[in-house]
Scaffold this active site. Structure first.
Site, PDB file in Angstrom:
ATOM      1  N   HIS A 141     -27.318 -23.887  -5.139  1.00 41.72           N
ATOM      2  CA  HIS A 141     -28.105 -23.092  -4.294  1.00 41.72           C
ATOM      3  C   HIS A 141     -28.510 -21.671  -5.033  1.00 41.72           C
ATOM      4  O   HIS A 141     -28.622 -20.770  -4.373  1.00 41.72           O
ATOM      5  CB  HIS A 141     -26.910 -22.838  -2.999  1.00 41.72           C
ATOM      6  CG  HIS A 141     -26.533 -24.035  -2.667  1.00 41.72           C
ATOM      7  ND1 HIS A 141     -25.150 -24.668  -2.913  1.00 41.72           N
ATOM      8  CD2 HIS A 141     -26.979 -25.032  -1.588  1.00 41.72           C
ATOM      9  CE1 HIS A 141     -25.014 -25.693  -2.305  1.00 41.72           C
ATOM     10  NE2 HIS A 141     -26.171 -25.838  -1.476  1.00 41.72           N
TER      11      HIS A 141
HETATM   12  S1  FES Z   1     -24.507 -21.973  -5.418  1.00 37.82           S
HETATM   13 FE1  FES Z   1     -23.775 -23.290  -3.966  1.00 37.82          FE
HETATM   14  S2  FES Z   1     -22.352 -24.604  -5.166  1.00 37.82           S
HETATM   15 FE2  FES Z   1     -23.288 -22.978  -6.405  1.00 37.82          FE
END
Ligand code: FES
Length: 179
Positions: A141
């Site tokens: 993410h």
């Molecule tokens: S940014 Fe979501 S698991 Fe690393």
């Protein structure tokens, strides 16, 4: 624990276990990942949560190796002078989870960063040396961590935590024991 026969030369693995008694030992090679996996303590030792000893001497400056303790991934990073300086010079006001670099390393051994290796968002494994701070980048993410393992771009809410560990000497740490 170690498998030896009276006639066989002890292997490096055997030697490490013999030399360290009850403490599981991990050797680290230049091509660290497969070698560490090969030398990892046996499942019973890990399941018991025994401390593990890590020999830092083969880890070159600028290199990161991965070890496991209690099923948790741990990054052992030998930081360069530039990486240390970048971590130390960062104003706390720039940080999502403000924490001085000095609180994340051992005084006098600032080149060694030992941190848990799972992203504090949802647990993915961040990529080494990626992201604008050349620390880690989480591909799941987009979280970014600096050379102190501190989160610089979310959604990860907090820094990569430190496991309990202590230095036995200049080139040896024991993970699982606190100084
Ligand atoms: S940014 Fe979501 S698991 Fe690393």
């Amino acid at each position: 624990m170690a498998e030896t026969t009276p006639t066989a030369e002890p292997t490096r693995r055997d030697f490490l276990f013999i030399a360290t008694g009850a403490t599981a030992a991990i050797g680290v090679a230049a091509v660290a990942w497969p070698f560490v996996a090969q030398l990892a303590p046996d499942a019973e030792v890990i399941a018991a949560g025994a401390p593990i000893e890590v020999d830092l001497s083969p880890i070159a400056e600028g290199q990161i190796v991965r070890v496991f303790w209690r099923d948790a991934l741990i990054f052992v990073r030998h930081r360069t002078a530039e990486e240390i300086e970048a971590a130390q010079q960062t104003p706390l006001s720039d940080l999502i989870d403000p924490e001085p670099d000095a609180d994340r390393v051992v005084e006098g051994r600032e080149q060694w960063l030992i941190i848990y290796g799972n992203c504090t968002h949802l647990g993915c494994v961040p990529l080494d040396f990626q992201g604008q701070y050349r620390g880690w980048f989480c591909p799941c993410h987009g979280s970014v961590f600096d050379t102190s393992g501190r989160v610089r771009v979310g959604p990860a809410p907090i820094n990569l935590p430190l496991p309990p560990y202590e230095f036995v000497d200049d080139t040896t740490i024991i993970i699982g024991e606190e100084a």
